[in-house]
Design a protein around this motif. Sequence first.
Motif, PDB file in Angstrom:
ATOM      1  N   THR A  68       0.854  -1.191   0.000  1.00  0.00           N
ATOM      2  CA  THR A  68       0.000   0.000   0.000  1.00  0.00           C
ATOM      3  C   THR A  68       0.890   1.240   0.000  1.00  0.00           C
ATOM      4  N   LYS A  69       0.380   2.334  -0.551  1.00  0.00           N
ATOM      5  CA  LYS A  69       1.130   3.592  -0.565  1.00  0.00           C
ATOM      6  C   LYS A  69       1.239   4.193   0.831  1.00  0.00           C
ATOM      7  N   LEU A  70       0.262   3.916   1.672  1.00  0.00           N
ATOM      8  CA  LEU A  70       0.282   4.365   3.064  1.00  0.00           C
ATOM      9  C   LEU A  70       0.574   3.154   3.933  1.00  0.00           C
ATOM     10  N   GLN A  71       1.630   3.229   4.710  1.00  0.00           N
ATOM     11  CA  GLN A  71       1.983   2.124   5.589  1.00  0.00           C
ATOM     12  C   GLN A  71       1.625   2.480   7.032  1.00  0.00           C
ATOM     13  N   GLY A  72       1.320   1.473   7.817  1.00  0.00           N
ATOM     14  CA  GLY A  72       1.024   1.675   9.227  1.00  0.00           C
ATOM     15  C   GLY A  72      -0.352   2.280   9.447  1.00  0.00           C
ATOM     16  N   LEU A  73      -0.542   2.778  10.654  1.00  0.00           N
ATOM     17  CA  LEU A  73      -1.827   3.323  11.069  1.00  0.00           C
ATOM     18  C   LEU A  73      -1.923   4.793  10.690  1.00  0.00           C
ATOM     19  N   ASN A  74      -2.939   5.144   9.929  1.00  0.00           N
ATOM     20  CA  ASN A  74      -3.185   6.519   9.493  1.00  0.00           C
ATOM     21  C   ASN A  74      -4.615   6.871   9.866  1.00  0.00           C
ATOM     22  N   GLN A  75      -4.782   8.008  10.501  1.00  0.00           N
ATOM     23  CA  GLN A  75      -6.108   8.398  10.983  1.00  0.00           C
ATOM     24  C   GLN A  75      -6.352   9.854  10.627  1.00  0.00           C
ATOM     25  N   LYS A  76      -7.588  10.166  10.237  1.00  0.00           N
ATOM     26  CA  LYS A  76      -7.935  11.544   9.908  1.00  0.00           C
ATOM     27  C   LYS A  76      -9.397  11.802  10.227  1.00  0.00           C
ATOM     28  N   LYS A  77      -9.653  12.950  10.813  1.00  0.00           N
ATOM     29  CA  LYS A  77     -11.026  13.409  11.026  1.00  0.00           C
ATOM     30  C   LYS A  77     -11.443  14.074   9.721  1.00  0.00           C
ATOM     31  N   LEU A  78     -12.441  13.523   9.055  1.00  0.00           N
ATOM     32  CA  LEU A  78     -12.851  14.003   7.744  1.00  0.00           C
ATOM     33  C   LEU A  78     -13.642  15.298   7.854  1.00  0.00           C
ATOM     34  N   SER A  79     -13.463  16.157   6.865  1.00  0.00           N
ATOM     35  CA  SER A  79     -14.318  17.339   6.755  1.00  0.00           C
ATOM     36  C   SER A  79     -15.698  16.870   6.302  1.00  0.00           C
ATOM     37  N   ALA A  80     -16.659  17.760   6.346  1.00  0.00           N
ATOM     38  CA  ALA A  80     -18.019  17.391   5.919  1.00  0.00           C
ATOM     39  C   ALA A  80     -18.021  16.950   4.453  1.00  0.00           C
ATOM     40  N   GLY A  81     -17.261  17.642   3.611  1.00  0.00           N
ATOM     41  CA  GLY A  81     -17.195  17.274   2.196  1.00  0.00           C
ATOM     42  C   GLY A  81     -16.540  15.926   1.976  1.00  0.00           C
ATOM     43  N   GLU A  82     -15.446  15.667   2.701  1.00  0.00           N
ATOM     44  CA  GLU A  82     -14.763  14.376   2.584  1.00  0.00           C
ATOM     45  C   GLU A  82     -15.660  13.245   3.072  1.00  0.00           C
ATOM     46  N   PHE A  83     -16.352  13.487   4.191  1.00  0.00           N
ATOM     47  CA  PHE A  83     -17.253  12.469   4.733  1.00  0.00           C
ATOM     48  C   PHE A  83     -18.363  12.160   3.728  1.00  0.00           C
ATOM     49  N   ASP A  84     -18.968  13.195   3.148  1.00  0.00           N
ATOM     50  CA  ASP A  84     -20.035  12.990   2.162  1.00  0.00           C
ATOM     51  C   ASP A  84     -19.524  12.238   0.934  1.00  0.00           C
ATOM     52  N   ALA A  85     -18.322  12.579   0.483  1.00  0.00           N
ATOM     53  CA  ALA A  85     -17.754  11.891  -0.677  1.00  0.00           C
ATOM     54  C   ALA A  85     -17.484  10.417  -0.362  1.00  0.00           C
ATOM     55  N   PHE A  86     -16.953  10.150   0.831  1.00  0.00           N
ATOM     56  CA  PHE A  86     -16.706   8.764   1.228  1.00  0.00           C
ATOM     57  C   PHE A  86     -18.020   8.002   1.334  1.00  0.00           C
ATOM     58  N   MET A  87     -19.025   8.649   1.912  1.00  0.00           N
ATOM     59  CA  MET A  87     -20.349   8.024   2.010  1.00  0.00           C
ATOM     60  C   MET A  87     -20.916   7.735   0.621  1.00  0.00           C
ATOM     61  N   GLY A  88     -20.655   8.624  -0.329  1.00  0.00           N
ATOM     62  CA  GLY A  88     -21.115   8.397  -1.702  1.00  0.00           C
ATOM     63  C   GLY A  88     -20.525   7.125  -2.283  1.00  0.00           C
ATOM     64  N   LEU A  89     -19.242   6.878  -2.008  1.00  0.00           N
ATOM     65  CA  LEU A  89     -18.613   5.632  -2.469  1.00  0.00           C
ATOM     66  C   LEU A  89     -19.279   4.416  -1.832  1.00  0.00           C
ATOM     67  N   ILE A  90     -19.473   4.498  -0.527  1.00  0.00           N
ATOM     68  CA  ILE A  90     -20.043   3.365   0.208  1.00  0.00           C
ATOM     69  C   ILE A  90     -21.480   3.095  -0.232  1.00  0.00           C
ATOM     70  N   LYS A  91     -22.238   4.156  -0.417  1.00  0.00           N
ATOM     71  CA  LYS A  91     -23.670   3.981  -0.726  1.00  0.00           C
ATOM     72  C   LYS A  91     -23.947   3.635  -2.176  1.00  0.00           C
ATOM     73  N   MET A  92     -22.910   3.614  -3.024  1.00  0.00           N
ATOM     74  CA  MET A  92     -23.150   3.162  -4.398  1.00  0.00           C
ATOM     75  C   MET A  92     -23.351   1.649  -4.439  1.00  0.00           C
ATOM     76  N   VAL A  93     -22.992   0.979  -3.358  1.00  0.00           N
ATOM     77  CA  VAL A  93     -23.192  -0.464  -3.247  1.00  0.00           C
ATOM     78  C   VAL A  93     -24.618  -0.725  -2.772  1.00  0.00           C
ATOM     79  N   LYS A  94     -25.272  -1.677  -3.370  1.00  0.00           N
ATOM     80  CA  LYS A  94     -26.633  -2.053  -2.962  1.00  0.00           C
ATOM     81  C   LYS A  94     -26.509  -3.104  -1.853  1.00  0.00           C
ATOM     82  N   TRP A  95     -26.217  -2.634  -0.648  1.00  0.00           N
ATOM     83  CA  TRP A  95     -25.902  -3.529   0.466  1.00  0.00           C
ATOM     84  C   TRP A  95     -27.021  -4.494   0.785  1.00  0.00           C
TER      85      TRP A  95
END
Length: 156
Positions: A68-95
């Motif tokens: 992976t390009k990122l090694q080890g533990l990486n953590q970030k508090k997402l901005s509202a825009g980043e959170f919404d974009a990530f949610m968009g990726l997740i919700k494109m799946v018909k769970w």
Amino acid sequence: MIKNFRLLLIILLLVSCKQQQRLSANASEQDNELLFSMSSSSCMGPCPVYEIALYADSTLVFKGEENTKLQGLNQKKLSAGEFDAFMGLIKMVKWNELNPRYVSDMSDLPSQEYYYNFEGNNIAVYKYGLEPKSLAELNRAILPFVYHDIFGMQKE
């Protein structure tokens, strides 16, 4: 009369503060709720081995183990825009339409596990090999999104 009004106002303020403290305590307990996770195992080749977790308080955790390009533990508090974009990726799946397991007869593939926890749906999916189109699209999109859009790595 004014004395009674002042006493009533003080009592209302105290009750309101207590209620607000209870709401804040409940919110902080819920903030750490796991909303989504995904992990990918190793294979005989250069398969990326990683874990991703998104929490209700908008914290994204990425643990890069191999390839992976990122090694080890990486953590970030997402901005509202980043959170919404990530949610968009997740919700494109018909769970709700997914099976709990997708397994192939092919050998030397990475296995992947998903956990989806939204709107009263707690869905766990295990995948080894072929998967539905929406999961395949999520797999193709998630690492570039995490690398470039969340952690700001340069595209190669």
